[in-house]
Structures are given as C-alpha cells and as structure tokens.
Design a protein around this motif. Structure first.
Motif, mmCIF file in Angstrom:
data_model
loop_
_atom_site.group_PDB
_atom_site.id
_atom_site.type_symbol
_atom_site.label_atom_id
_atom_site.label_comp_id
_atom_site.label_asym_id
_atom_site.label_seq_id
_atom_site.Cartn_x
_atom_site.Cartn_y
_atom_site.Cartn_z
ATOM 1 N N HIS A 152 0.853 -1.189 0.000
ATOM 2 C CA HIS A 152 0.000 0.000 0.000
ATOM 3 C C HIS A 152 0.887 1.237 0.000
ATOM 4 O O HIS A 152 2.064 1.176 0.343
ATOM 5 N N CYS A 154 0.846 3.766 1.852
ATOM 6 C CA CYS A 154 0.759 4.492 3.101
ATOM 7 C C CYS A 154 2.138 4.888 3.613
ATOM 8 O O CYS A 154 3.051 4.083 3.637
ATOM 9 N N CYS A 158 1.117 2.391 9.447
ATOM 10 C CA CYS A 158 0.582 1.047 9.203
ATOM 11 C C CYS A 158 1.669 -0.005 9.029
ATOM 12 O O CYS A 158 2.728 0.275 8.473
ATOM 13 N N CYS A 163 -3.352 -1.907 5.893
ATOM 14 C CA CYS A 163 -3.418 -0.446 5.919
ATOM 15 C C CYS A 163 -4.871 -0.062 6.155
ATOM 16 O O CYS A 163 -5.725 -0.272 5.302
ATOM 17 N N LYS A 164 -5.150 0.501 7.319
ATOM 18 C CA LYS A 164 -6.531 0.855 7.634
ATOM 19 C C LYS A 164 -7.015 2.025 6.776
ATOM 20 O O LYS A 164 -8.204 2.147 6.494
ATOM 21 N N GLY A 165 -6.083 2.871 6.334
ATOM 22 C CA GLY A 165 -6.443 3.966 5.425
ATOM 23 C C GLY A 165 -6.953 3.421 4.100
ATOM 24 O O GLY A 165 -7.935 3.930 3.537
ATOM 25 N N CYS A 189 -4.043 6.025 10.449
ATOM 26 C CA CYS A 189 -4.109 6.072 8.984
ATOM 27 C C CYS A 189 -5.569 5.998 8.523
ATOM 28 O O CYS A 189 -5.973 6.731 7.620
HETATM 29 ZN ZN LIG Z 1 -1.931 3.077 6.128
#
Ligand SMILES: [Zn+2]
Ligand SMILES: [Mg+2]
Length: 253
Positions: A152, A154, A158, A163-165, A189
């Motif tokens: 990801h 990010c 993370c 990746c929570k975003g 994130c």
């Molecule tokens: Zn992230």
C-alpha cells in the motif's frame, strides 16, 4: 427501483471498529497466550514489531506443537473481555439504518468466532482483517490482509500487512458517511482518510492518545474529520449518538 436504491445508498453510514482494545477490552493475541501458554507472553514482547499476522502464525505453530487443540483456541476466544454496552451500540447503529464493520490487525477466525460466541454475527456487515484458517490437523494459520508484493502507498503508521487507510478509502466509495473507531496509533491512517462529515472516535488511555496528544500532536492537523475521545462503551454510545444527531459537528482539535 433504481432511484430507491440510490436514495438508500445516499443515506447509509458505516461504523468501522478496530477489534483489540476497542471492540473488546483486551488484546486478543496477548489474552490467548495468557490463557493457553503464559510462557509465550515473552515471545510477544520480543517480537512486538513483527507483522502481526506473522507473529500470530508463529505463536499458533508453537501452540499446535504443544498440543493445544482447535477447541482450546475457540474456548479462549469466548473469554475475550467484552463490555455488554457494545451490544447496545450495535443495536443503535442498526436502528438508525447503519452498517457495522470490523477493521483489525487480529485475524478473521478470532473475529468470526468471537461474534458467534456473542450471538452477534448478524450485526456485522464486513470484516477487514488478516485471513485465518485451520489446517486439517487443527493448526491456525494467519495470512496477511495485504500482500507484501502489492504494498500500500501508506507513509504513516501502518504495518506492511494491513493499511486501515486503504480499507477506509474502499468503504468511502460505498457509504455516505463513516465513523471510524480505534485505540491505537495504527488506527490513525484510517482516521486520516475520513472526510469532514465523517468522525474519528479515539479511545483514551491507549497508544492513539499518546501519539496524538503527547508525541506528535501536530499530526491532528492531518484529520479532516472531527476527533472525539471516549473511554468506555457507554461513552462511545454518547459520541456516536452525537455524531449521528447532526449533519456535521465542529472539529475538535
Ligand atoms: Zn496506512
Ligand atoms: Mg486496537
């Protein structure tokens, strides 16, 4: 019909909750090891920075080698600390027409078995977590949610496996409004991808608070969504009611 569906879509909202120390009042892996192999607590501390799915996979290899069965693991899942007020939160969200998702660096077996043990599976629309499965001889394997071969983008807090975003960005294409609930620095994130009509709900007393209040307070400026703090499930219900009761609430920084 299509118009009706579109109208429904426009009014839907999602409450996305982290699992460890947010939905439940413990860290699931630490709790599991305390129940089944207390001596392995030191292994968790020694490998705290390892991708969480890899650490769990390693710990479950050790449990399997020590003769811990699938039933033992599922029994331990049933003892995760759970505040019954959370169930009231689920009911409130459903009553208002919202959906609930779990976004967690634990694993899908812990989360699925936990909700089944609480007779609460019907409340949950989606689980974004490390996919876990049992081998035929009863060892739990935990794979990464995000493959390291497709990293990801990010730049934040993370781990490589989740990746929570990224997860929040996916949900935002399906929901009109998002409330993201978490306790950890690694929830930041997800919160940073929310918009002004969404809400970030951070739990006091955990690493998100030390990150945003003590160590890097300037990073609160990266949030477009209002940030509200809560201490327990009853507080969280108050926060969620407040957010749902208004189209937008002032940014608290
Ligand atoms: Zn992230
Ligand atoms: Mg957590």
């Amino acid at each position: 019909m299509a118009q009706q569906q579109q109208q429904q879509q426009q009014h839907t909202f999602l409450v996305a909750l982290d699992f460890d120390n947010t939905l439940i009042d413990c860290d699931s892996t630490s709790h599991m090891m305390e129940q089944l192999a207390p001596a392995e607590s030191a292994t968790i501390e020694a490998h705290w920075n390892m991708p969480w799915n890899e650490l769990n996979d390693m710990l479950f290899a050790k449990l399997y080698a020590a003769g811990v069965s699938k039933d033992d693991v599922i029994r331990a899942v049933r003892t995760f600390a759970f505040n019954p007020d959370m169930r009231q939160l689920f009911a409130l969200v459903k009553e208002r027409g919202g959906d609930i998702a779990i976004v967690s660096d634990a694993n899908t077996v812990f989360i699925t078995e936990f909700f089944a043990s609480q007779n609460a599976t019907h409340f949950i629309s989606d689980t974004a977590s490390n996919p876990a499965s049992w081998t035929t001889d009863g060892r739990l394997r935990v794979a990464p949610r995000t493959n390291a071969a497709t990293p990801h983008a990010c730049t934040g807090t993370c781990p490589v496996n989740l990746c929570k975003g990224f997860e929040v960005a996916q949900y935002k294409t399906r929901y009109d409004r998002l409330l993201f609930v978490g306790d950890g620095e690694r929830d930041f994130c997800g919160m940073s991808k929310l918009g002004p009509r969404d809400a970030a709900l951070g739990r006091l007393g955990y690493s998100l608070e030390s990150f945003l209040v003590v160590r890097e307070p300037q990073r609160v400026g990266e949030l477009q969504a209002p940030l509200l703090w809560w201490r327990d499930a009853a507080d969280l219900i108050t926060c969620v009611s407040q957010v749902l009761g208004s189209d937008s609430i002032p940014l608290i920084k």
